[in-house]
Design an enzyme around this catalytic site. Structure first.
Site: not given
Length: 129
Positions: A5, A20
């Site tokens: 990401s 995350y």
């Protein structure tokens, strides 16, 4: 192929995303080591790093109101995703995966590839102002 990401690699503005973002950064580090170790077997390893993509993630992600107290506002120069004025599509990510799985990318390994419509560049520029 590893799906990482922009969060944890280029964008660090999503408060409450420590775990995350840390895992996404770790995926890129793992990819680089795996690419180096597997190169002798002609195995390529890359990471794709999407930004905002049209998915159902918001149906499963709930921001707590307490995060508003510590949030740092970001003003993007031309919206969050300047290239298309909105999030990318799953098909665009699939096209990148298909390219990286093909022989046309036979000399690409050990690299993270950002597919975010310049979202992370816009976030970076907004911090300079």
């Amino acid at each position: 192929m590893i799906t990482s990401s922009i969060n944890g690699n280029r964008v660090f503005s999503n408060f409450g995303f420590c775990a995350y973002s840390s895992t996404k950064a770790a995926q890129v580090a793992f990819m680089k080591m795996a690419a180096l170790e597997l190169a002798q077997y002609r195995i390529r390893v890359n990471a794709i790093c999407p930004g905002a993509i049209q998915t159902h993630i918001n149906e499963n992600t709930f921001k707590k109101p307490e995060l508003e107290e510590i949030r740092i506002p970001i003003e993007f120069p031309q919206g969050d995703q300047p290239l298309e004025r909105g999030p990318g599509s799953p098909e665009q990510v699939a096209d990148l995966v298909l390219f990286l799985a093909s022989g046309e990318s036979s000399h690409i390994s050990g690299t993270e590839i950002y597919i975010d419509g310049t979202e992370s560049a816009a976030a970076w520029l907004s911090r300079l102002r």
